[in-house]
Write a protein that holds these residues in place. Sequence first.
Motif, PDB file in Angstrom:
ATOM      1  N   ASN A  23       0.786  -1.236   0.000  1.00 15.92           N
ATOM      2  CA  ASN A  23       0.000   0.000   0.000  1.00 15.92           C
ATOM      3  C   ASN A  23       0.814   1.281   0.000  1.00 15.92           C
ATOM      4  N   ASN A  24       2.141   1.177  -0.055  1.00 12.24           N
ATOM      5  CA  ASN A  24       2.992   2.366  -0.007  1.00 12.24           C
ATOM      6  C   ASN A  24       2.755   3.152   1.289  1.00 12.24           C
ATOM      7  N   ARG A  41       2.256  17.060   9.116  1.00 14.64           N
ATOM      8  CA  ARG A  41       3.210  18.166   9.025  1.00 14.64           C
ATOM      9  C   ARG A  41       4.589  17.749   9.539  1.00 14.64           C
ATOM     10  N   ALA A  42       4.630  17.038  10.658  1.00 14.39           N
ATOM     11  CA  ALA A  42       5.896  16.601  11.248  1.00 14.39           C
ATOM     12  C   ALA A  42       6.612  15.618  10.324  1.00 14.39           C
ATOM     13  N   PHE A  43       5.876  14.667   9.741  1.00 11.39           N
ATOM     14  CA  PHE A  43       6.482  13.692   8.841  1.00 11.39           C
ATOM     15  C   PHE A  43       7.063  14.372   7.605  1.00 11.39           C
ATOM     16  N   GLU A  44       6.288  15.281   7.006  1.00 11.82           N
ATOM     17  CA  GLU A  44       6.767  15.976   5.812  1.00 11.82           C
ATOM     18  C   GLU A  44       7.999  16.824   6.120  1.00 11.82           C
ATOM     19  N   GLU A  45       8.052  17.405   7.307  1.00 11.93           N
ATOM     20  CA  GLU A  45       9.203  18.213   7.695  1.00 11.93           C
ATOM     21  C   GLU A  45      10.442  17.342   7.933  1.00 11.93           C
ATOM     22  N   LEU A  46      10.273  16.217   8.610  1.00  9.32           N
ATOM     23  CA  LEU A  46      11.416  15.367   8.951  1.00  9.32           C
ATOM     24  C   LEU A  46      11.959  14.589   7.754  1.00  9.32           C
ATOM     25  N   TYR A  47      11.088  14.029   6.944  1.00 11.94           N
ATOM     26  CA  TYR A  47      11.520  13.125   5.875  1.00 11.94           C
ATOM     27  C   TYR A  47      11.413  13.708   4.479  1.00 11.94           C
ATOM     28  N   GLU A  49       9.001  14.154   2.374  1.00 14.55           N
ATOM     29  CA  GLU A  49       8.167  13.380   1.454  1.00 14.55           C
ATOM     30  C   GLU A  49       6.727  13.852   1.597  1.00 14.55           C
ATOM     31  N   LYS A  50       5.980  13.841   0.502  1.00 16.21           N
ATOM     32  CA  LYS A  50       4.576  14.249   0.522  1.00 16.21           C
ATOM     33  C   LYS A  50       3.695  13.112   1.026  1.00 16.21           C
ATOM     34  N   VAL A  51       2.756  13.469   1.903  1.00 13.05           N
ATOM     35  CA  VAL A  51       1.853  12.499   2.514  1.00 13.05           C
ATOM     36  C   VAL A  51       0.478  12.614   1.872  1.00 13.05           C
ATOM     37  N   ALA A  52      -0.095  11.464   1.476  1.00 12.81           N
ATOM     38  CA  ALA A  52      -1.434  11.449   0.899  1.00 12.81           C
ATOM     39  C   ALA A  52      -2.488  11.361   1.994  1.00 12.81           C
ATOM     40  N   LYS A  53      -2.238  10.497   3.012  1.00 13.94           N
ATOM     41  CA  LYS A  53      -3.260  10.249   4.018  1.00 13.94           C
ATOM     42  C   LYS A  53      -2.608   9.729   5.291  1.00 13.94           C
ATOM     43  N   VAL A  54      -3.216  10.065   6.432  1.00 14.07           N
ATOM     44  CA  VAL A  54      -2.755   9.567   7.729  1.00 14.07           C
ATOM     45  C   VAL A  54      -3.938   8.932   8.448  1.00 14.07           C
ATOM     46  N   ASN A  55      -3.756   7.700   8.893  1.00 12.88           N
ATOM     47  CA  ASN A  55      -4.723   7.019   9.749  1.00 12.88           C
ATOM     48  C   ASN A  55      -4.031   6.708  11.061  1.00 12.88           C
ATOM     49  N   THR A  56      -4.778   6.795  12.164  1.00  9.53           N
ATOM     50  CA  THR A  56      -4.184   6.517  13.461  1.00  9.53           C
ATOM     51  C   THR A  56      -4.940   5.387  14.153  1.00  9.53           C
ATOM     52  N   HIS A  57      -4.242   4.764  15.089  1.00  4.28           N
ATOM     53  CA  HIS A  57      -4.807   3.635  15.824  1.00  4.28           C
ATOM     54  C   HIS A  57      -4.120   3.597  17.186  1.00  4.28           C
ATOM     55  N   ILE A  58      -4.882   3.352  18.236  1.00  5.27           N
ATOM     56  CA  ILE A  58      -4.298   3.195  19.565  1.00  5.27           C
ATOM     57  C   ILE A  58      -4.260   1.702  19.878  1.00  5.27           C
ATOM     58  N   THR A  59      -3.074   1.197  20.157  1.00  7.01           N
ATOM     59  CA  THR A  59      -2.882  -0.232  20.402  1.00  7.01           C
ATOM     60  C   THR A  59      -3.360  -0.604  21.805  1.00  7.01           C
ATOM     61  N   TYR A  67      -0.485   5.276  10.498  1.00  5.05           N
ATOM     62  CA  TYR A  67      -0.256   4.659   9.192  1.00  5.05           C
ATOM     63  C   TYR A  67      -0.200   5.795   8.185  1.00  5.05           C
ATOM     64  N   ILE A  68       0.965   6.040   7.603  1.00  2.00           N
ATOM     65  CA  ILE A  68       1.187   7.188   6.737  1.00  2.00           C
ATOM     66  C   ILE A  68       1.334   6.707   5.305  1.00  2.00           C
ATOM     67  N   LYS A  69       0.373   7.077   4.458  1.00  2.84           N
ATOM     68  CA  LYS A  69       0.395   6.709   3.030  1.00  2.84           C
ATOM     69  C   LYS A  69       1.068   7.830   2.265  1.00  2.84           C
ATOM     70  N   LEU A  70       2.075   7.466   1.480  1.00  4.69           N
ATOM     71  CA  LEU A  70       2.841   8.455   0.727  1.00  4.69           C
ATOM     72  C   LEU A  70       2.267   8.655  -0.666  1.00  4.69           C
ATOM     73  N   VAL A  71       2.470   9.850  -1.207  1.00  5.02           N
ATOM     74  CA  VAL A  71       1.942  10.211  -2.527  1.00  5.02           C
ATOM     75  C   VAL A  71       2.699   9.477  -3.626  1.00  5.02           C
ATOM     76  N   GLU A  72       4.014   9.532  -3.572  1.00  3.76           N
ATOM     77  CA  GLU A  72       4.849   8.984  -4.632  1.00  3.76           C
ATOM     78  C   GLU A  72       4.947   7.467  -4.497  1.00  3.76           C
TER      79      GLU A  72
END
Length: 86
Positions: A23-24, A41-47, A49-59, A67-72
């Motif tokens: 799923n990239n 915003r934090a992911f794009e700043e650190l790495y 890379e452009k982010v398409a979508k972010v889903n979160t889950h508490i374990t 879960y960070i889906k990348l554009v490219e």
Amino acid sequence: MDSYSIIIKPHVTEKTMNLIDANNEITFVVRRSANKGQIKRAFEELYEEKVAKVNTHITPKGEKVAYIKLVEEEMAEELAVRIGVF
């Protein structure tokens, strides 16, 4: 919040390794109080890379996983190699 305090560490399991290829998507443990916009915003700043979508889950352990889906296409695999997941 500081980007380094939002994204804590990569979350590596068999499922998340399959998500990288299929799923990239790349998975990180993040600060529990951070929302999806802050994580993106934090992911794009650190790495850088452009982010398409972010889903979160508490374990069940109480960690928040993003879960960070990348554009490219194929960038999740390259990023995983770059940060030492593979």
